[in-house]
Design a protein around this motif. Sequence first.
Motif, PDB file in Angstrom:
ATOM      1  N   ASP A 115      -1.622  -6.577   7.338  1.00 18.05           N
ATOM      2  CA  ASP A 115      -1.974  -5.228   6.896  1.00 18.05           C
ATOM      3  C   ASP A 115      -1.465  -4.249   7.949  1.00 18.05           C
ATOM      4  O   ASP A 115      -2.210  -3.768   8.796  1.00 18.05           O
ATOM      5  CB  ASP A 115      -3.490  -5.114   6.713  1.00 18.05           C
ATOM      6  CG  ASP A 115      -3.876  -3.872   5.930  1.00 18.05           C
ATOM      7  OD1 ASP A 115      -2.964  -3.148   5.485  1.00 18.05           O
ATOM      8  OD2 ASP A 115      -5.081  -3.615   5.774  1.00 18.05           O
ATOM      9  N   TYR A 116      -0.196  -3.964   7.867  1.00 22.30           N
ATOM     10  CA  TYR A 116       0.550  -3.280   8.923  1.00 22.30           C
ATOM     11  C   TYR A 116       0.047  -1.854   9.198  1.00 22.30           C
ATOM     12  O   TYR A 116      -0.473  -1.186   8.307  1.00 22.30           O
ATOM     13  CB  TYR A 116       2.034  -3.230   8.552  1.00 22.30           C
ATOM     14  CG  TYR A 116       2.333  -2.379   7.332  1.00 22.30           C
ATOM     15  CD1 TYR A 116       2.832  -1.089   7.472  1.00 22.30           C
ATOM     16  CD2 TYR A 116       2.101  -2.857   6.044  1.00 22.30           C
ATOM     17  CE1 TYR A 116       3.096  -0.292   6.359  1.00 22.30           C
ATOM     18  CE2 TYR A 116       2.357  -2.079   4.931  1.00 22.30           C
ATOM     19  CZ  TYR A 116       2.856  -0.796   5.102  1.00 22.30           C
ATOM     20  OH  TYR A 116       3.101  -0.009   3.995  1.00 22.30           O
ATOM     21  N   LYS A 165       7.654  -3.876  12.889  1.00 16.58           N
ATOM     22  CA  LYS A 165       6.472  -3.616  13.730  1.00 16.58           C
ATOM     23  C   LYS A 165       6.139  -4.919  14.458  1.00 16.58           C
ATOM     24  O   LYS A 165       5.178  -5.622  14.120  1.00 16.58           O
ATOM     25  CB  LYS A 165       5.313  -3.120  12.867  1.00 16.58           C
ATOM     26  CG  LYS A 165       5.660  -1.839  12.076  1.00 16.58           C
ATOM     27  CD  LYS A 165       4.483  -1.360  11.258  1.00 16.58           C
ATOM     28  CE  LYS A 165       4.875  -0.262  10.272  1.00 16.58           C
ATOM     29  NZ  LYS A 165       5.372   0.953  10.897  1.00 16.58           N
ATOM     30  N   GLN A 179      11.854   1.188   9.521  1.00 17.05           N
ATOM     31  CA  GLN A 179      10.493   1.538   9.945  1.00 17.05           C
ATOM     32  C   GLN A 179       9.506   0.395   9.731  1.00 17.05           C
ATOM     33  O   GLN A 179       8.394   0.415  10.252  1.00 17.05           O
ATOM     34  CB  GLN A 179       9.996   2.771   9.158  1.00 17.05           C
ATOM     35  CG  GLN A 179      10.897   3.988   9.232  1.00 17.05           C
ATOM     36  CD  GLN A 179      11.093   4.480  10.654  1.00 17.05           C
ATOM     37  OE1 GLN A 179      10.142   4.587  11.414  1.00 17.05           O
ATOM     38  NE2 GLN A 179      12.340   4.784  11.005  1.00 17.05           N
ATOM     39  N   GLU A 180       9.905  -0.626   8.956  1.00 16.42           N
ATOM     40  CA  GLU A 180       9.022  -1.772   8.693  1.00 16.42           C
ATOM     41  C   GLU A 180       8.883  -2.684   9.907  1.00 16.42           C
ATOM     42  O   GLU A 180       7.943  -3.478   9.991  1.00 16.42           O
ATOM     43  CB  GLU A 180       9.559  -2.593   7.517  1.00 16.42           C
ATOM     44  CG  GLU A 180       9.592  -1.846   6.190  1.00 16.42           C
ATOM     45  CD  GLU A 180      10.324  -2.627   5.116  1.00 16.42           C
ATOM     46  OE1 GLU A 180      10.317  -3.886   5.191  1.00 16.42           O
ATOM     47  OE2 GLU A 180      10.901  -2.011   4.212  1.00 16.42           O
ATOM     48  N   GLU A 225       6.953   6.713   5.206  1.00 15.95           N
ATOM     49  CA  GLU A 225       6.465   5.662   4.305  1.00 15.95           C
ATOM     50  C   GLU A 225       7.485   4.525   4.187  1.00 15.95           C
ATOM     51  O   GLU A 225       8.694   4.743   4.285  1.00 15.95           O
ATOM     52  CB  GLU A 225       6.161   6.241   2.914  1.00 15.95           C
ATOM     53  CG  GLU A 225       4.876   7.042   2.863  1.00 15.95           C
ATOM     54  CD  GLU A 225       4.307   7.154   1.456  1.00 15.95           C
ATOM     55  OE1 GLU A 225       5.037   6.884   0.483  1.00 15.95           O
ATOM     56  OE2 GLU A 225       3.114   7.502   1.335  1.00 15.95           O
ATOM     57  N   THR A 226       6.970   3.337   3.981  1.00 11.37           N
ATOM     58  CA  THR A 226       7.823   2.148   3.850  1.00 11.37           C
ATOM     59  C   THR A 226       7.587   1.518   2.468  1.00 11.37           C
ATOM     60  O   THR A 226       6.778   0.599   2.330  1.00 11.37           O
ATOM     61  CB  THR A 226       7.506   1.135   4.967  1.00 11.37           C
ATOM     62  OG1 THR A 226       6.088   0.884   4.978  1.00 11.37           O
ATOM     63  CG2 THR A 226       7.920   1.668   6.324  1.00 11.37           C
ATOM     64  N   LYS A 273       0.807  -1.224   0.000  1.00  5.38           N
ATOM     65  CA  LYS A 273       0.000   0.000   0.000  1.00  5.38           C
ATOM     66  C   LYS A 273       0.840   1.273   0.000  1.00  5.38           C
ATOM     67  O   LYS A 273       0.340   2.337  -0.313  1.00  5.38           O
ATOM     68  CB  LYS A 273      -0.984  -0.007   1.173  1.00  5.38           C
ATOM     69  CG  LYS A 273      -0.363  -0.144   2.553  1.00  5.38           C
ATOM     70  CD  LYS A 273      -1.470  -0.364   3.588  1.00  5.38           C
ATOM     71  CE  LYS A 273      -0.900  -0.488   4.996  1.00  5.38           C
ATOM     72  NZ  LYS A 273      -1.945  -0.806   5.986  1.00  5.38           N
ATOM     73  N   GLU A 274       2.150   1.153   0.327  1.00  2.65           N
ATOM     74  CA  GLU A 274       3.058   2.305   0.248  1.00  2.65           C
ATOM     75  C   GLU A 274       4.173   2.055  -0.764  1.00  2.65           C
ATOM     76  O   GLU A 274       5.200   2.714  -0.744  1.00  2.65           O
ATOM     77  CB  GLU A 274       3.653   2.597   1.628  1.00  2.65           C
ATOM     78  CG  GLU A 274       2.624   3.000   2.671  1.00  2.65           C
ATOM     79  CD  GLU A 274       3.253   3.290   4.025  1.00  2.65           C
ATOM     80  OE1 GLU A 274       3.088   4.422   4.504  1.00  2.65           O
ATOM     81  OE2 GLU A 274       3.894   2.399   4.602  1.00  2.65           O
ATOM     82  N   GLN A 318       0.389   1.976   9.421  1.00  2.64           N
ATOM     83  CA  GLN A 318       1.275   2.942   8.776  1.00  2.64           C
ATOM     84  C   GLN A 318       1.795   3.954   9.784  1.00  2.64           C
ATOM     85  O   GLN A 318       1.101   4.341  10.719  1.00  2.64           O
ATOM     86  CB  GLN A 318       0.530   3.658   7.637  1.00  2.64           C
ATOM     87  CG  GLN A 318       0.210   2.725   6.477  1.00  2.64           C
ATOM     88  CD  GLN A 318      -0.646   3.376   5.416  1.00  2.64           C
ATOM     89  OE1 GLN A 318      -1.820   3.090   5.296  1.00  2.64           O
ATOM     90  NE2 GLN A 318      -0.047   4.257   4.624  1.00  2.64           N
ATOM     91  N   ARG A 376       1.047   1.628  -7.509  1.00  3.83           N
ATOM     92  CA  ARG A 376       0.512   0.908  -6.347  1.00  3.83           C
ATOM     93  C   ARG A 376      -0.712   0.072  -6.711  1.00  3.83           C
ATOM     94  O   ARG A 376      -0.908  -1.018  -6.166  1.00  3.83           O
ATOM     95  CB  ARG A 376       0.189   1.904  -5.225  1.00  3.83           C
ATOM     96  CG  ARG A 376       1.445   2.459  -4.579  1.00  3.83           C
ATOM     97  CD  ARG A 376       1.181   3.493  -3.500  1.00  3.83           C
ATOM     98  NE  ARG A 376       2.448   4.005  -3.002  1.00  3.83           N
ATOM     99  CZ  ARG A 376       2.594   5.035  -2.164  1.00  3.83           C
ATOM    100  NH1 ARG A 376       1.509   5.687  -1.735  1.00  3.83           N
ATOM    101  NH2 ARG A 376       3.787   5.425  -1.761  1.00  3.83           N
TER     102      ARG A 376
END
Length: 325
Positions: A78-79, A119, A116-117, A85-86, A27-28, A81, A53
């Motif tokens: 579905d991480y 999580k 940043q990914e 942005e990643t 999505k990014e 955000q 995208r």
Amino acid sequence: MLKQQTILEIKRSSVQNANCVVMVPPKEFAFNAETAKDNEFQHQINDTTGHIRQLAMQEFNTMVGELRQAGVQVVVFDYPQGEIETPDAVFPNNWFSTTADGRLYTFPMACENRQQEVKTSALVEALELAGRPVLTQDNLLSYLEQDAHLESTGVMVKDHLNKTVYAALSQRCDREVLEDYAERIGYQQVVSFQTALPSGKPIYHTNVMMAIGENFCVICDEVIPEFERRFVLKSLAKDKQVISISVEQMNRFCGNILQLEAANGEKVIAMSQSAFEAFSPAQLAQLASHGKLLPFNVQTIENIGGGSVRCMLGEVFLSSHAQSL
């Protein structure tokens, strides 16, 4: 009862193929200028971010559906955000890995926007909901303070049956971190080596040049210096059918494939359509003897992102408490 449990644990620890994967929607997704500095597989194209995208999401959704149809459990993460942005989040195999005894490891990645990914809490929650609970966590993130990196199964290709890790050394794969991780998971051998592309630069991720299945391996051995190449090939050939690919085939992502296990125990081999078309008929026949071939059209993702099907799959070896796909 304890003896039976021990036998089951040993059996699980020697499994080569995961029957569950984490996939992250793009999505990014976008061209990542940070990673492009050492990733020669990335290409910038003249198109709008929105359209790119849209195409990437279509490729992603089709791949998720077809993997599930083939009997592989897919956890769509579905991480959440963040502020930054990643663009490479669609490649989750670079920041985490799991083990059959319930451990989740997180890794120090080289580029700031890729860091940043990571999580962890959200991923643990998603895995729990999918019936794949994490029992313990460990991480190697403190190595970031030393500017040392290890991008998980991007830079490490594991022979789980022989407890051996193969890794091409680069700025994304530090030898000290690599050996620390191998020791933590109890793997007995680390086979690390240098590589050089025609440009002279090292391979950015080992998993674009090699893949290891239960009884086979694919490798672009010509990028390894001759004095190391012989040792690597000898190690692989002990109990694997070695399928050697050219640099041209590697550039079509023939090395970026992954053998998985379906719910019924059958083996499948995930790869991109580009790789499928670049393998010779003889090589395809060799691969087909090790599992059903599943080619996916991920042209947008692999062209712009510089990674392909294997990079999109974060293997889950955690024990299952559910049977849903």
